[in-house]
Design a protein around this motif. Sequence first.
Motif, PDB file in Angstrom:
ATOM      1  N   GLU A  39      11.689  -1.546  -4.200  1.00  0.00           N
ATOM      2  CA  GLU A  39      12.373  -1.134  -2.965  1.00  0.00           C
ATOM      3  C   GLU A  39      13.856  -0.876  -3.210  1.00  0.00           C
ATOM      4  OE1 GLU A  39      11.316  -4.098  -0.024  1.00  0.00           O
ATOM      5  OE2 GLU A  39       9.524  -2.962   0.542  1.00  0.00           O
ATOM      6  N   ASP A  40      14.503  -1.711  -4.021  1.00  0.00           N
ATOM      7  CA  ASP A  40      15.920  -1.484  -4.345  1.00  0.00           C
ATOM      8  C   ASP A  40      16.109  -0.123  -5.003  1.00  0.00           C
ATOM      9  OD1 ASP A  40      16.869  -3.872  -3.327  1.00  0.00           O
ATOM     10  OD2 ASP A  40      16.847  -4.915  -5.253  1.00  0.00           O
ATOM     11  N   ALA A  41      15.215   0.222  -5.924  1.00  0.00           N
ATOM     12  CA  ALA A  41      15.307   1.518  -6.596  1.00  0.00           C
ATOM     13  C   ALA A  41      15.115   2.656  -5.591  1.00  0.00           C
ATOM     14  CB  ALA A  41      14.273   1.607  -7.716  1.00  0.00           C
ATOM     15  N   LEU A  42      14.132   2.522  -4.707  1.00  0.00           N
ATOM     16  CA  LEU A  42      13.867   3.565  -3.710  1.00  0.00           C
ATOM     17  C   LEU A  42      15.039   3.726  -2.748  1.00  0.00           C
ATOM     18  CD1 LEU A  42      10.124   2.764  -2.949  1.00  0.00           C
ATOM     19  CD2 LEU A  42      11.010   4.771  -4.165  1.00  0.00           C
ATOM     20  N   ILE A  43      15.590   2.603  -2.288  1.00  0.00           N
ATOM     21  CA  ILE A  43      16.743   2.638  -1.375  1.00  0.00           C
ATOM     22  C   ILE A  43      17.924   3.337  -2.044  1.00  0.00           C
ATOM     23  CG2 ILE A  43      18.506   1.162  -0.283  1.00  0.00           C
ATOM     24  CD1 ILE A  43      16.153  -0.838   0.291  1.00  0.00           C
ATOM     25  N   SER A  44      18.048   3.175  -3.353  1.00  0.00           N
ATOM     26  CA  SER A  44      19.151   3.781  -4.103  1.00  0.00           C
ATOM     27  C   SER A  44      18.910   5.260  -4.407  1.00  0.00           C
ATOM     28  CB  SER A  44      19.367   3.019  -5.410  1.00  0.00           C
ATOM     29  OG  SER A  44      19.703   1.687  -5.126  1.00  0.00           O
ATOM     30  N   GLY A  45      17.763   5.773  -3.984  1.00  0.00           N
ATOM     31  CA  GLY A  45      17.481   7.186  -4.186  1.00  0.00           C
ATOM     32  C   GLY A  45      16.731   7.513  -5.458  1.00  0.00           C
ATOM     33  N   VAL A  46      16.274   6.492  -6.178  1.00  0.00           N
ATOM     34  CA  VAL A  46      15.506   6.719  -7.395  1.00  0.00           C
ATOM     35  C   VAL A  46      14.127   7.246  -6.992  1.00  0.00           C
ATOM     36  CG1 VAL A  46      14.468   5.596  -9.408  1.00  0.00           C
ATOM     37  CG2 VAL A  46      16.742   4.913  -8.637  1.00  0.00           C
ATOM     38  N   LYS A  47      13.698   8.334  -7.630  1.00  0.00           N
ATOM     39  CA  LYS A  47      12.392   8.924  -7.343  1.00  0.00           C
ATOM     40  C   LYS A  47      11.407   8.517  -8.432  1.00  0.00           C
ATOM     41  CE  LYS A  47      13.607  11.224  -3.687  1.00  0.00           C
ATOM     42  NZ  LYS A  47      13.219  10.717  -2.395  1.00  0.00           N
ATOM     43  N   PRO A  48      10.313   7.862  -8.052  1.00  0.00           N
ATOM     44  CA  PRO A  48       9.343   7.438  -9.063  1.00  0.00           C
ATOM     45  C   PRO A  48       8.574   8.609  -9.659  1.00  0.00           C
ATOM     46  CG  PRO A  48       8.615   6.813  -6.861  1.00  0.00           C
ATOM     47  CD  PRO A  48       9.956   7.420  -6.708  1.00  0.00           C
ATOM     48  N   VAL A  49       8.186   8.444 -10.915  1.00  0.00           N
ATOM     49  CA  VAL A  49       7.329   9.393 -11.606  1.00  0.00           C
ATOM     50  C   VAL A  49       5.880   9.038 -11.304  1.00  0.00           C
ATOM     51  CG1 VAL A  49       6.633  10.196 -13.899  1.00  0.00           C
ATOM     52  CG2 VAL A  49       9.036   9.734 -13.422  1.00  0.00           C
ATOM     53  N   SER A  62       1.915   3.132   0.810  1.00  0.00           N
ATOM     54  CA  SER A  62       1.770   4.232   1.776  1.00  0.00           C
ATOM     55  C   SER A  62       3.001   4.331   2.670  1.00  0.00           C
ATOM     56  CB  SER A  62       0.519   4.040   2.635  1.00  0.00           C
ATOM     57  OG  SER A  62      -0.623   4.171   1.847  1.00  0.00           O
ATOM     58  N   SER A  63       3.519   3.180   3.087  1.00  0.00           N
ATOM     59  CA  SER A  63       4.728   3.204   3.921  1.00  0.00           C
ATOM     60  C   SER A  63       5.917   3.720   3.116  1.00  0.00           C
ATOM     61  CB  SER A  63       5.028   1.822   4.520  1.00  0.00           C
ATOM     62  OG  SER A  63       5.471   0.917   3.536  1.00  0.00           O
ATOM     63  N   TRP A  64       5.993   3.370   1.825  1.00  0.00           N
ATOM     64  CA  TRP A  64       7.054   3.902   0.968  1.00  0.00           C
ATOM     65  C   TRP A  64       6.941   5.416   0.850  1.00  0.00           C
ATOM     66  CZ3 TRP A  64       6.657   0.175  -3.834  1.00  0.00           C
ATOM     67  CH2 TRP A  64       7.195  -1.080  -3.490  1.00  0.00           C
ATOM     68  N   GLN A  65       5.695   5.909   0.757  1.00  0.00           N
ATOM     69  CA  GLN A  65       5.504   7.350   0.612  1.00  0.00           C
ATOM     70  C   GLN A  65       6.133   8.107   1.778  1.00  0.00           C
ATOM     71  OE1 GLN A  65       1.164   7.141  -0.142  1.00  0.00           O
ATOM     72  NE2 GLN A  65       1.585   8.480  -1.891  1.00  0.00           N
ATOM     73  N   SER A  66       5.985   7.586   2.974  1.00  0.00           N
ATOM     74  CA  SER A  66       6.571   8.276   4.127  1.00  0.00           C
ATOM     75  C   SER A  66       8.059   7.953   4.284  1.00  0.00           C
ATOM     76  CB  SER A  66       5.810   7.949   5.407  1.00  0.00           C
ATOM     77  OG  SER A  66       5.843   6.563   5.668  1.00  0.00           O
ATOM     78  N   ASP A  67       8.441   6.689   4.103  1.00  0.00           N
ATOM     79  CA  ASP A  67       9.849   6.291   4.284  1.00  0.00           C
ATOM     80  C   ASP A  67      10.788   6.917   3.254  1.00  0.00           C
ATOM     81  OD1 ASP A  67       8.926   4.723   6.360  1.00  0.00           O
ATOM     82  OD2 ASP A  67       9.179   2.823   5.300  1.00  0.00           O
ATOM     83  N   TYR A  68      10.320   7.041   2.005  1.00  0.00           N
ATOM     84  CA  TYR A  68      11.179   7.514   0.920  1.00  0.00           C
ATOM     85  C   TYR A  68      10.729   8.857   0.348  1.00  0.00           C
ATOM     86  CZ  TYR A  68      12.760   2.726   1.270  1.00  0.00           C
ATOM     87  OH  TYR A  68      13.247   1.539   1.740  1.00  0.00           O
ATOM     88  N   GLU A  69       9.795   9.498   1.040  1.00  0.00           N
ATOM     89  CA  GLU A  69       9.299  10.815   0.637  1.00  0.00           C
ATOM     90  C   GLU A  69       8.854  10.834  -0.821  1.00  0.00           C
ATOM     91  OE1 GLU A  69      12.310  13.649   1.715  1.00  0.00           O
ATOM     92  OE2 GLU A  69      12.335  12.950   3.793  1.00  0.00           O
ATOM     93  N   ILE A  70       8.020   9.876  -1.166  1.00  0.00           N
ATOM     94  CA  ILE A  70       7.456   9.796  -2.517  1.00  0.00           C
ATOM     95  C   ILE A  70       6.324  10.806  -2.614  1.00  0.00           C
ATOM     96  CG2 ILE A  70       6.199   8.346  -4.151  1.00  0.00           C
ATOM     97  CD1 ILE A  70       7.600   5.924  -2.905  1.00  0.00           C
ATOM     98  N   SER A  71       6.380  11.638  -3.637  1.00  0.00           N
ATOM     99  CA  SER A  71       5.330  12.642  -3.797  1.00  0.00           C
ATOM    100  C   SER A  71       4.627  12.530  -5.149  1.00  0.00           C
ATOM    101  CB  SER A  71       5.925  14.046  -3.633  1.00  0.00           C
ATOM    102  OG  SER A  71       6.941  14.253  -4.589  1.00  0.00           O
ATOM    103  N   CYS A  72       4.828  11.422  -5.842  1.00  0.00           N
ATOM    104  CA  CYS A  72       4.228  11.248  -7.162  1.00  0.00           C
ATOM    105  C   CYS A  72       2.822  10.659  -7.049  1.00  0.00           C
ATOM    106  CB  CYS A  72       5.105  10.348  -8.024  1.00  0.00           C
ATOM    107  SG  CYS A  72       5.135   8.641  -7.446  1.00  0.00           S
ATOM    108  N   GLU A  73       2.196  10.547  -8.193  1.00  0.00           N
ATOM    109  CA  GLU A  73       0.868   9.951  -8.281  1.00  0.00           C
ATOM    110  C   GLU A  73       0.933   8.462  -7.922  1.00  0.00           C
ATOM    111  OE1 GLU A  73      -2.425   9.549 -11.786  1.00  0.00           O
ATOM    112  OE2 GLU A  73      -0.333   9.204 -12.361  1.00  0.00           O
ATOM    113  N   VAL A  74      -0.050   7.998  -7.136  1.00  0.00           N
ATOM    114  CA  VAL A  74      -0.194   6.576  -6.840  1.00  0.00           C
ATOM    115  C   VAL A  74      -1.517   6.124  -7.455  1.00  0.00           C
ATOM    116  CG1 VAL A  74      -0.446   4.818  -5.053  1.00  0.00           C
ATOM    117  CG2 VAL A  74       1.150   6.722  -4.714  1.00  0.00           C
TER     118      VAL A  74
END
Length: 192
Positions: A39-49, A62-74
């Motif tokens: 969560e710290d990484a996501l809040i800081s704008g880090v985009k996961p691979v 799933s909530s992270w996907q919508s809150d932080y616009e994650i579009s990578c593979e889960v």
Amino acid sequence: MEIIRSKDNPKVKRFALLHDRKKASKEGLVFIEGTRLCEDALISGVKPVSVACTEERFDLVSSWQSDYEISCEVVVMTSECFAKIASTVNPQGVAMIVSMPEAVSELPLRDDGKDIFVVLENLQDPGNLGTIIRLADAFDFNGVIMTRDCVDPYNEKVLRSSMGSVWHIPLVTVNDSMEAIELLKKNNVSLI
């Protein structure tokens, strides 16, 4: 949603491989494990691979996907498979692979000239490095300057002890302390 049930699955093996800091570093990646660190990484704008989670933690991801616009593979897996990629005794069921931040080559200077850095030479204890990074972030330092022989700032223990600050503050790597001193003098930063 496909749930991986085999520890021999290539996706599980990939996460386990990138858990090794040397291998991940060669690919320019960082392995992060645990709810707070992710969560710290996501809040800081880090985009996961890529994101891995247990079945029980899928709603959180799933909530992270919508809150932080994650579009990578889960990658969803059983708790037993997740234990293979985890480094903690009691895994929290969520991990990420993110791109390593770009190296900072120039000193981040302020317009008002009130620049403050900490220079670290040959610091080997990951807990100490993480704590110093966290303190430099808390006290609004411009950045942390480290010699190449310091411990890897994306080591899991550093990440945990920095409590997310590793994503907030510029980390500058130099060859040795003399290079750091010259860089600071060149930019009119007082040395103490």
